[in-house]
Design a protein around this motif. Structure first.
Motif, PDB file in Angstrom:
ATOM      1  N   CYS A  88       0.867  -1.181   0.000  1.00  7.40           N
ATOM      2  CA  CYS A  88       0.000   0.000   0.000  1.00  7.40           C
ATOM      3  C   CYS A  88       0.902   1.229   0.000  1.00  7.40           C
ATOM      4  O   CYS A  88       1.623   1.465   0.979  1.00  7.40           O
ATOM      5  CB  CYS A  88      -0.910  -0.004   1.225  1.00  7.40           C
ATOM      6  SG  CYS A  88      -2.008   1.427   1.233  1.00  7.40           S
ATOM      7  N   GLY A  89       0.879   1.984  -1.091  1.00  2.22           N
ATOM      8  CA  GLY A  89       1.803   3.106  -1.246  1.00  2.22           C
ATOM      9  C   GLY A  89       1.481   4.262  -0.315  1.00  2.22           C
ATOM     10  O   GLY A  89       2.355   4.754   0.398  1.00  2.22           O
ATOM     11  N   HIS A  90       0.217   4.670  -0.311  1.00  2.00           N
ATOM     12  CA  HIS A  90      -0.108   5.788   0.591  1.00  2.00           C
ATOM     13  C   HIS A  90       0.137   5.351   2.022  1.00  2.00           C
ATOM     14  O   HIS A  90       0.543   6.142   2.876  1.00  2.00           O
ATOM     15  CB  HIS A  90      -1.564   6.262   0.389  1.00  2.00           C
ATOM     16  CG  HIS A  90      -2.541   5.603   1.299  1.00  2.00           C
ATOM     17  ND1 HIS A  90      -3.241   4.464   0.964  1.00  2.00           N
ATOM     18  CD2 HIS A  90      -2.893   5.892   2.578  1.00  2.00           C
ATOM     19  CE1 HIS A  90      -3.997   4.094   1.998  1.00  2.00           C
ATOM     20  NE2 HIS A  90      -3.814   4.941   2.980  1.00  2.00           N
ATOM     21  N   ASP A 233     -10.018   5.212  -3.172  1.00  2.05           N
ATOM     22  CA  ASP A 233      -8.802   5.793  -2.598  1.00  2.05           C
ATOM     23  C   ASP A 233      -8.861   7.302  -2.741  1.00  2.05           C
ATOM     24  O   ASP A 233      -9.014   7.823  -3.854  1.00  2.05           O
ATOM     25  CB  ASP A 233      -7.583   5.217  -3.348  1.00  2.05           C
ATOM     26  CG  ASP A 233      -6.290   5.433  -2.592  1.00  2.05           C
ATOM     27  OD1 ASP A 233      -6.217   6.371  -1.786  1.00  2.05           O
ATOM     28  OD2 ASP A 233      -5.340   4.662  -2.831  1.00  2.05           O
ATOM     29  N   CYS A 237      -3.111   6.764  -5.028  1.00  7.37           N
ATOM     30  CA  CYS A 237      -2.861   5.320  -4.936  1.00  7.37           C
ATOM     31  C   CYS A 237      -1.430   4.985  -5.401  1.00  7.37           C
ATOM     32  O   CYS A 237      -1.138   4.991  -6.603  1.00  7.37           O
ATOM     33  CB  CYS A 237      -3.885   4.509  -5.729  1.00  7.37           C
ATOM     34  SG  CYS A 237      -3.795   2.743  -5.354  1.00  7.37           S
ATOM     35  N   GLY A 238      -0.581   4.664  -4.436  1.00 12.19           N
ATOM     36  CA  GLY A 238       0.820   4.392  -4.762  1.00 12.19           C
ATOM     37  C   GLY A 238       1.000   3.153  -5.620  1.00 12.19           C
ATOM     38  O   GLY A 238       1.786   3.152  -6.577  1.00 12.19           O
ATOM     39  N   THR A 239       0.275   2.086  -5.288  1.00 10.59           N
ATOM     40  CA  THR A 239       0.422   0.868  -6.094  1.00 10.59           C
ATOM     41  C   THR A 239      -0.268   1.054  -7.447  1.00 10.59           C
ATOM     42  O   THR A 239       0.204   0.529  -8.465  1.00 10.59           O
ATOM     43  CB  THR A 239      -0.140  -0.356  -5.346  1.00 10.59           C
ATOM     44  OG1 THR A 239      -1.476  -0.075  -4.908  1.00 10.59           O
ATOM     45  CG2 THR A 239       0.715  -0.708  -4.145  1.00 10.59           C
TER      46      THR A 239
END
Ligand code: PYC
Length: 314
Positions: A88-90, A233, A237-239
């Motif tokens: 999860c990027g964030h 999100d 969304c990082g991913t």
């Protein structure tokens, strides 16, 4: 009575609940195995933190773990209202901010073990966080998915730490988040019905719509991302941005090292670049998180809702 110590953050509007103490003992070994145990015997913990009355459907939890390697700063398992996430990027940006707030880490580069693999994060002097994500790649291009009636939508299937179906739409302006969520749910159901999967039959559980940016962020694109539990999100969304970079690279639309600014549906922005990697791209995503609270949750044995209110109210 049980106590759980957490720091709440948000990254581009999307909350992360970073748990420092009170996570059930998940044993040792890789984070993938510990995530399975959290989802099994430890699910009460996820439910207590994500469900009402302590949480809400769009919070992502991040349980900090003792890492397997002394070279890693921490292990981390991400979870939401549907279960555990690969990455999860964030959420990772929130973890770094929360650890810095607690003076557990300083500026510089830190390694985190996640279920999806090793991720390196750098805390900058202006408090921005960049992370180099797991290798991301496009699996399928231009997959046509049949929707209700005669309608269809064409998009790509790509991996960025989670599996995504990414499709361009004319505009994201003018539609409510309920309407966009409904559309993404229909796409996800259609993908399942038509057996469109990620690698090794993995479920595509994130849907990402793209349109031209609509505000003043100097972004290249605006997105709307529906997450597995049916929530969208608030961050870019990082991913999902990693999966987008993989598609842009595969199409020759973005050169290695060139900057991509991805704007979210609420107007927050991640800056992204990539380097080429053996089977795809190594994305670097930059964003900023803010601490919103420091909480000790109490799970009182007498509280009938200590493990939260289940869907349907039970
Ligand atoms: O930032 O990668 C992300 C993410 C996944 C689900 C919610 N946010």
């Amino acid at each position: 009575m049980q106590k759980i110590a957490a720091i709440d953050t948000h990254t581009g509007g999307e909350p992360t609940r970073v748990v420092f103490a009170g996570c059930p003992d998940l044993g040792g070994g890789p984070m993938r195995e510990r995530a399975d145990r959290l989802q099994g015997r430890g699910d009460w913990f996820r439910q207590a933190l994500i469900r009402e009355p302590r949480g809400c459907d769009w919070i992502v939890g991040a349980a900090l773990q003792t890492p397997t390697s002394t070279e890693s700063t921490a292990g981390v398992i991400f979870f939401n209202n549907a279960g555990c996430l690969g990455m999860c990027g964030h959420g990772l940006i929130g973890v770094v901010e929360a650890m810095a707030y607690r003076a557990l880490i300083a500026q510089g580069t830190h390694r985190f073990e996640t279920p999806a693999g090793m991720v390196t994060a750098t805390l900058h002097d202006n408090r921005d966080v960049s992370f180099e994500n797991v290798e991301s790649y496009r699996l399928h291009k231009d997959v046509e998915v049949q929707l209700a009636g005669d309608e269809s939508i064409t998009g790509d299937v790509a991996y960025g730490g989670n599996w995504f179906f990414l499709a361009a739409v004319e505009s994201l302006a003018g539609a409510s988040t309920d309407e966009l969520s409904g559309r993404c749910r229909a796409i996800r159901e259609a993908l399942g019905a038509q057996h469109v999967c990620g690698a090794n039959g993995a479920e595509i559980d994130h849907i990402e719509l793209f349109a031209p940016p609509t505000n003043n962020n100097r972004a290249e694109s605006r997105n709307f991302v529906l997450c597995p539990g049916g929530q969208y999100d608030r961050s870019p969304c990082g991913t999902g941005t990693s999966a987008k970079l993989a598609c842009l690279a595969a199409d020759g639309r973005l050169a290695p090292g060139a900057r991509w600014r991805q704007e979210s549906i609420v107007g927050s922005v991640f800056e992204a670049t990539y380097a080429l990697s053996p089977n795809g791209v190594a994305p670097t995503i930059t964003g900023r998180a803010f601490v919103t609270g420091e909480v000790t949750f109490i799970l009182d044995d007498d509280d009938p809702f200590r493990f939260g209110i289940a869907a349907g109210g039970r």
